[in-house]
Design a protein around this motif. Structure first.
Motif, PDB file in Angstrom:
ATOM      1  N   ILE A  28       0.215  -0.557   8.721  1.00  0.00           N
ATOM      2  CA  ILE A  28       1.558   0.042   8.769  1.00  0.00           C
ATOM      3  C   ILE A  28       2.483  -0.705   7.798  1.00  0.00           C
ATOM      4  N   ALA A  29       2.406  -2.022   7.788  1.00  0.00           N
ATOM      5  CA  ALA A  29       3.251  -2.804   6.872  1.00  0.00           C
ATOM      6  C   ALA A  29       2.889  -2.484   5.419  1.00  0.00           C
ATOM      7  N   PHE A  30       1.575  -2.356   5.153  1.00  0.00           N
ATOM      8  CA  PHE A  30       1.135  -2.029   3.794  1.00  0.00           C
ATOM      9  C   PHE A  30       1.628  -0.637   3.396  1.00  0.00           C
ATOM     10  N   ALA A  31       1.563   0.329   4.322  1.00  0.00           N
ATOM     11  CA  ALA A  31       2.019   1.691   4.047  1.00  0.00           C
ATOM     12  C   ALA A  31       3.517   1.699   3.779  1.00  0.00           C
ATOM     13  N   ILE A  32       4.267   0.940   4.583  1.00  0.00           N
ATOM     14  CA  ILE A  32       5.724   0.877   4.372  1.00  0.00           C
ATOM     15  C   ILE A  32       6.025   0.224   3.015  1.00  0.00           C
ATOM     16  N   LEU A  33       5.306  -0.839   2.716  1.00  0.00           N
ATOM     17  CA  LEU A  33       5.498  -1.517   1.438  1.00  0.00           C
ATOM     18  C   LEU A  33       5.167  -0.583   0.279  1.00  0.00           C
ATOM     19  N   CYS A  34       4.058   0.147   0.398  1.00  0.00           N
ATOM     20  CA  CYS A  34       3.688   1.106  -0.660  1.00  0.00           C
ATOM     21  C   CYS A  34       4.730   2.199  -0.779  1.00  0.00           C
ATOM     22  N   PHE A  35       5.234   2.687   0.341  1.00  0.00           N
ATOM     23  CA  PHE A  35       6.249   3.738   0.308  1.00  0.00           C
ATOM     24  C   PHE A  35       7.525   3.239  -0.401  1.00  0.00           C
ATOM     25  N   VAL A  36       7.955   2.070  -0.019  1.00  0.00           N
ATOM     26  CA  VAL A  36       9.172   1.499  -0.638  1.00  0.00           C
ATOM     27  C   VAL A  36       8.945   1.266  -2.131  1.00  0.00           C
ATOM     28  N   LEU A  37       7.818   0.722  -2.489  1.00  0.00           N
ATOM     29  CA  LEU A  37       7.518   0.485  -3.910  1.00  0.00           C
ATOM     30  C   LEU A  37       7.489   1.802  -4.683  1.00  0.00           C
ATOM     31  N   MET A  38       6.813   2.816  -4.134  1.00  0.00           N
ATOM     32  CA  MET A  38       6.686   4.091  -4.835  1.00  0.00           C
ATOM     33  C   MET A  38       7.998   4.851  -4.878  1.00  0.00           C
TER      34      MET A  38
END
Length: 179
Positions: A28-38
């Motif tokens: 979940i943290a990785f998905a949130i990080l990827c979402f914010v980055l993208m």
């Protein structure tokens, strides 16, 4: 040792296999990080990258345009310089031709003035010569009559004037002198 701990009733977990709760939280943290980055960071990075590419390419294009304009101005300058040199040579040649024409005019005027002065001098000399010849004839005639009167012993002046004896005598002298 590991077996003893496992048999002791404590729950130990295998360090090689992670706990499933950590995997879920990490995912979940990785998905949130990827979402914010993208969503926020990558578009900004792309904009910055594109701006830098545009600035570099624009700078190159501006430099090429400036170089082309400089080359064009250089060619115009060279053409103007060549034209100015041609004009200067033409002006110099015209000035030389004008100077030669003025020189010829001055020489012609000087010759004309010289010829006029010489002609006036010759005319004056001829007039003075004629005047002197007249005066000499009169004087020589008077002296000749006086001398002849002294030789003959009587006055011959009236008769000499009447007959033009003195003039005939002087004309005879001139004709013999001219031969």
């Amino acid at each position: 040792m590991f077996l003893l701990a496992a048999e002791g009733g404590e729950s130990t977990h295998n360090p090689i296999v992670p706990v499933w709760q950590e995997i879920v939280v990490g995912t979940i943290a990785f998905a949130i990080l990827c979402f914010v980055l993208m969503k926020f960071v990558f578009p900004r990075m792309e904009q910055t990258f594109q701006a830098r590419v545009d600035a570099i390419e624009g700078g190159i294009k501006r430099a090429e345009a400036a170089q082309a304009e400089a080359n064009q101005l250089l060619e115009q300058y060279r053409a103007q310089l060549a034209e100015a040199r041609t004009d200067a040579a033409k002006i110099r040649d015209d000035a030389r031709a004008d100077a030669e024409g003025i020189r010829q005019d001055i020489l012609a005027k000087a010759r004309e003035e010289s010829d006029r002065i010489i002609a006036a001098g010759k005319e004056q000399l001829a007039a003075e010569r004629a005047t002197i010849v007249r005066e000499l004839r009169t004087e020589v005639g008077t002296i000749a009559v006086d001398l002849a009167s002294k030789i003959v012993g009587e006055s011959l002046a009236d008769e000499a004037r009447r007959k033009g004896t003195v003039d005939r005598f002087l004309s005879g002298l001139e004709s013999t002198g001219a031969r």
